[in-house]
Design an enzyme around this catalytic site. Structure first.
Site, PDB file in Angstrom:
ATOM      1  N   TYR A   1      -2.087  -0.535  10.210  1.00 35.53           N
ATOM      2  CA  TYR A   1      -2.165  -1.140   8.867  1.00 35.53           C
ATOM      3  C   TYR A   1      -0.951  -0.719   8.030  1.00 35.53           C
ATOM      4  O   TYR A   1      -0.296  -1.564   7.393  1.00 35.53           O
ATOM      5  CB  TYR A   1      -3.464  -0.695   8.196  1.00 35.53           C
ATOM      6  CG  TYR A   1      -3.600  -1.032   6.730  1.00 35.53           C
ATOM      7  CD1 TYR A   1      -4.000  -2.291   6.312  1.00 35.53           C
ATOM      8  CD2 TYR A   1      -3.349  -0.055   5.752  1.00 35.53           C
ATOM      9  CE1 TYR A   1      -4.134  -2.584   4.962  1.00 35.53           C
ATOM     10  CE2 TYR A   1      -3.485  -0.347   4.396  1.00 35.53           C
ATOM     11  CZ  TYR A   1      -3.876  -1.610   4.007  1.00 35.53           C
ATOM     12  OH  TYR A   1      -4.010  -1.897   2.665  1.00 35.53           O
TER      13      TYR A   1
ATOM     14  N   LYS B   1       2.082  -2.941   6.230  1.00 30.68           N
ATOM     15  CA  LYS B   1       2.416  -2.912   4.807  1.00 30.68           C
ATOM     16  C   LYS B   1       3.887  -2.507   4.594  1.00 30.68           C
ATOM     17  O   LYS B   1       4.527  -2.956   3.639  1.00 30.68           O
ATOM     18  CB  LYS B   1       1.470  -1.965   4.064  1.00 30.68           C
ATOM     19  CG  LYS B   1       0.023  -2.465   4.015  1.00 30.68           C
ATOM     20  CD  LYS B   1      -0.086  -3.789   3.281  1.00 30.68           C
ATOM     21  CE  LYS B   1      -1.528  -4.234   3.098  1.00 30.68           C
ATOM     22  NZ  LYS B   1      -1.639  -5.496   2.335  1.00 30.68           N
TER      23      LYS B   1
ATOM     24  N   SER C   1       0.873  -1.183   0.000  1.00 32.17           N
ATOM     25  CA  SER C   1       0.000   0.000   0.000  1.00 32.17           C
ATOM     26  C   SER C   1       0.904   1.225   0.000  1.00 32.17           C
ATOM     27  O   SER C   1       2.016   1.185   0.546  1.00 32.17           O
ATOM     28  CB  SER C   1      -0.867   0.023   1.260  1.00 32.17           C
ATOM     29  OG  SER C   1      -1.467   1.301   1.410  1.00 32.17           O
TER      30      SER C   1
HETATM   31  N1  LIG Z   1      -8.558  -1.084  -1.763  1.00 34.89           N
HETATM   32  C1  LIG Z   1      -7.544  -0.259  -1.508  1.00 34.89           C
HETATM   33  O1  LIG Z   1      -7.702   0.981  -1.551  1.00 34.89           O
HETATM   34  C2  LIG Z   1      -6.193  -0.802  -1.179  1.00 34.89           C
HETATM   35  C3  LIG Z   1      -5.108   0.086  -1.118  1.00 34.89           C
HETATM   36  C4  LIG Z   1      -3.854  -0.404  -0.816  1.00 34.89           C
HETATM   37  C5  LIG Z   1      -3.675  -1.748  -0.599  1.00 34.89           C
HETATM   38  N2  LIG Z   1      -4.732  -2.609  -0.651  1.00 34.89           N
HETATM   39  C6  LIG Z   1      -4.484  -4.030  -0.406  1.00 34.89           C
HETATM   40  O2  LIG Z   1      -5.006  -4.785  -1.467  1.00 34.89           O
HETATM   41  C7  LIG Z   1      -5.279  -6.119  -1.010  1.00 34.89           C
HETATM   42  C8  LIG Z   1      -6.668  -6.530  -1.468  1.00 34.89           C
HETATM   43  O3  LIG Z   1      -7.611  -5.706  -0.832  1.00 34.89           O
HETATM   44  P1  LIG Z   1      -8.983  -5.241  -1.507  1.00 34.89           P
HETATM   45  O4  LIG Z   1      -9.018  -3.785  -1.406  1.00 34.89           O
HETATM   46  O5  LIG Z   1      -9.174  -5.912  -2.822  1.00 34.89           O
HETATM   47  O6  LIG Z   1     -10.017  -5.818  -0.420  1.00 34.89           O
HETATM   48  P2  LIG Z   1     -11.384  -6.590  -0.515  1.00 34.89           P
HETATM   49  O7  LIG Z   1     -12.168  -6.188  -1.720  1.00 34.89           O
HETATM   50  O8  LIG Z   1     -12.001  -6.466   0.814  1.00 34.89           O
HETATM   51  O9  LIG Z   1     -10.920  -8.095  -0.764  1.00 34.89           O
HETATM   52  C9  LIG Z   1     -10.151  -8.751   0.201  1.00 34.89           C
HETATM   53  C10 LIG Z   1      -9.963 -10.184  -0.238  1.00 34.89           C
HETATM   54  O10 LIG Z   1      -9.142 -10.823   0.735  1.00 34.89           O
HETATM   55  C11 LIG Z   1      -9.830 -11.949   1.253  1.00 34.89           C
HETATM   56  N3  LIG Z   1      -9.485 -12.107   2.645  1.00 34.89           N
HETATM   57  C12 LIG Z   1      -9.648 -11.218   3.648  1.00 34.89           C
HETATM   58  N4  LIG Z   1      -9.185 -11.737   4.806  1.00 34.89           N
HETATM   59  C13 LIG Z   1      -8.724 -12.966   4.507  1.00 34.89           C
HETATM   60  C14 LIG Z   1      -8.118 -13.999   5.256  1.00 34.89           C
HETATM   61  N5  LIG Z   1      -7.911 -13.876   6.563  1.00 34.89           N
HETATM   62  N6  LIG Z   1      -7.782 -15.141   4.625  1.00 34.89           N
HETATM   63  C15 LIG Z   1      -8.005 -15.283   3.301  1.00 34.89           C
HETATM   64  N7  LIG Z   1      -8.567 -14.354   2.535  1.00 34.89           N
HETATM   65  C16 LIG Z   1      -8.918 -13.207   3.136  1.00 34.89           C
HETATM   66  C17 LIG Z   1     -11.296 -11.673   1.013  1.00 34.89           C
HETATM   67  O11 LIG Z   1     -11.984 -12.895   0.890  1.00 34.89           O
HETATM   68  P3  LIG Z   1     -13.154 -13.454   1.870  1.00 34.89           P
HETATM   69  O12 LIG Z   1     -13.741 -12.268   2.611  1.00 34.89           O
HETATM   70  O13 LIG Z   1     -14.113 -14.068   0.909  1.00 34.89           O
HETATM   71  O14 LIG Z   1     -12.469 -14.417   2.760  1.00 34.89           O
HETATM   72  C18 LIG Z   1     -11.252 -10.950  -0.318  1.00 34.89           C
HETATM   73  O15 LIG Z   1     -11.183 -11.862  -1.379  1.00 34.89           O
HETATM   74  C19 LIG Z   1      -5.100  -6.084   0.504  1.00 34.89           C
HETATM   75  O16 LIG Z   1      -3.847  -6.618   0.849  1.00 34.89           O
HETATM   76  C20 LIG Z   1      -5.153  -4.605   0.831  1.00 34.89           C
HETATM   77  O17 LIG Z   1      -4.461  -4.302   2.022  1.00 34.89           O
HETATM   78  C21 LIG Z   1      -5.990  -2.169  -0.935  1.00 34.89           C
END
Ligand SMILES: NC(=O)c1ccc[n+]([C@@H]2O[C@H](COP(=O)([O-])OP(=O)(O)OC[C@H]3O[C@@H](n4cnc5c(N)ncnc54)[C@H](OP(=O)(O)O)[C@@H]3O)[C@@H](O)[C@H]2O)c1
Length: 261
Positions: free
Chosen positions: A165, A169, A152
């Site tokens: 968080y 990261k 991130s």
């Molecule tokens: N969105 C942003 O703005 C942003 C920015 C920077 C970094 N990120 C990073 O991008 C990555 C993906 O996030 P996202 O934004 O796409 O979030 P999201 O839409 O909430 O998706 C999260 C995914 O991770 C899975 N997950 C959550 N906890 C889990 C666990 N304990 N074990 C296995 N699977 C798990 C969820 O599946 P289930 O709930 O079905 O288990 C879902 O498929 C993360 O690492 C996040 O920190 C996101």
């Protein structure tokens, strides 16, 4: 959709049921990979795999998508998913450590230690567990191994409210570089640092004030999951075969755009 050549290659994507992981699984499969995506729940994993399979039906050269349950902090699940991928396809080339969480909001010193431990368990220990399992299953056996860690931009700056968080990261960013030292030449290890992307995880950061967040970035919009998937596919593909230990910021210019405004 920009595709890369993953024909005959196998990828594991943690947290592929929605958001960035789902978009990444879709793009890798569209580019020819056999993809194994995970969720904590088998039905959510299967539903995502079925949805992507339907979306890609008829696309020439597309690979397959399989959904498997696996909590990201469970070593047995990691071993099982990676072993299944190899049993079904004969190889493992790509691991995308994407699953992440952010339940700890507020000043760092206010956080319950159990919650801090949870954030680090999912966001830092998790990727080490899946890296270990993937290597044991044969990642890099053909010198085509690639790991992409989803970090991130919070790893690179200070922000109020999500300090725990962001620290997790930053740790994952450091692990990316350390693992690149340890695993070359068989396995390349790189990371992507997204800015604010339209997913469920980050809703608190954009849902009520998307226009204001977008205005803070030179490119004038928040990110979409596909923006991040493109960067992941580049770093996982042979196109980036001389890149390891690197980080790609994909944030619409958010980091450079907000300072001093
Ligand atoms: N969105 C942003 O703005 C942003 C920015 C920077 C970094 N990120 C990073 O991008 C990555 C993906 O996030 P996202 O934004 O796409 O979030 P999201 O839409 O909430 O998706 C999260 C995914 O991770 C899975 N997950 C959550 N906890 C889990 C666990 N304990 N074990 C296995 N699977 C798990 C969820 O599946 P289930 O709930 O079905 O288990 C879902 O498929 C993360 O690492 C996040 O920190 C996101």
């Amino acid at each position: 959709m920009t595709t890369y050549d993953f024909t005959g290659r196998t990828a594991v994507v943690t947290g592929g049921s929605r958001g960035i992981g789902h978009a990444t699984a879709t793009l890798l499969a569209a580019s020819g990979a056999d993809v194994f995506l995970t969720s904590r729940k088998q039905d959510a994993a299967e539903a995502a795999a079925a949805q992507i399979t339907t979306e890609l039906a008829g696309l020439a050269g597309a690979g397959s998508v399989t959904g498997l349950a696996g909590h990201v902090a469970d070593p047995d699940a990691a071993e099982s998913v990676c072993a299944t991928a190899v049993a079904r396809t004969g190889r493992l080339d790509v691991l995308v450590n994407n699953a992440g969480t952010n339940p700890a909001y507020g000043p760092v010193a206010d956080q319950d230690p159990a919650l801090v431990a949870k954030v680090f368990e999912i966001n830092v220990t998790g990727p080490t567990i899946w890296t270990r399992a993937a290597l044991t299953a044969g990642l890099g056996a053909e010198e085509t191994g690639a790991i992409v860690n989803i970090c991130s931009i919070g790893a690179l700056t200070m922000e109020d409210g999500i300090g725990v968080y962001n620290a997790s990261k930053a740790a994952l960013l450091h692990l990316t570089e350390q693992l690149a030292r340890e695993l070359g030449p068989a396995v390349r290890v790189n990371s992507v640092c997204p800015g604010v992307v339209r997913t469920r995880l980050s809703e608190a950061l954009w849902k009520e004030h998307e226009a204001a967040v977008a205005a803070g970035s030179p490119l004038g919009r928040i990110g979409e999951p596909a923006d991040i998937a493109d960067a992941v596919a580049f770093l996982a593909s042979p196109t980036s075969s001389w890149i390891t230990g690197s980080n790609l910021v994909v944030d619409g210019g958010e980091l450079v755009g907000t300072v001093g405004k």
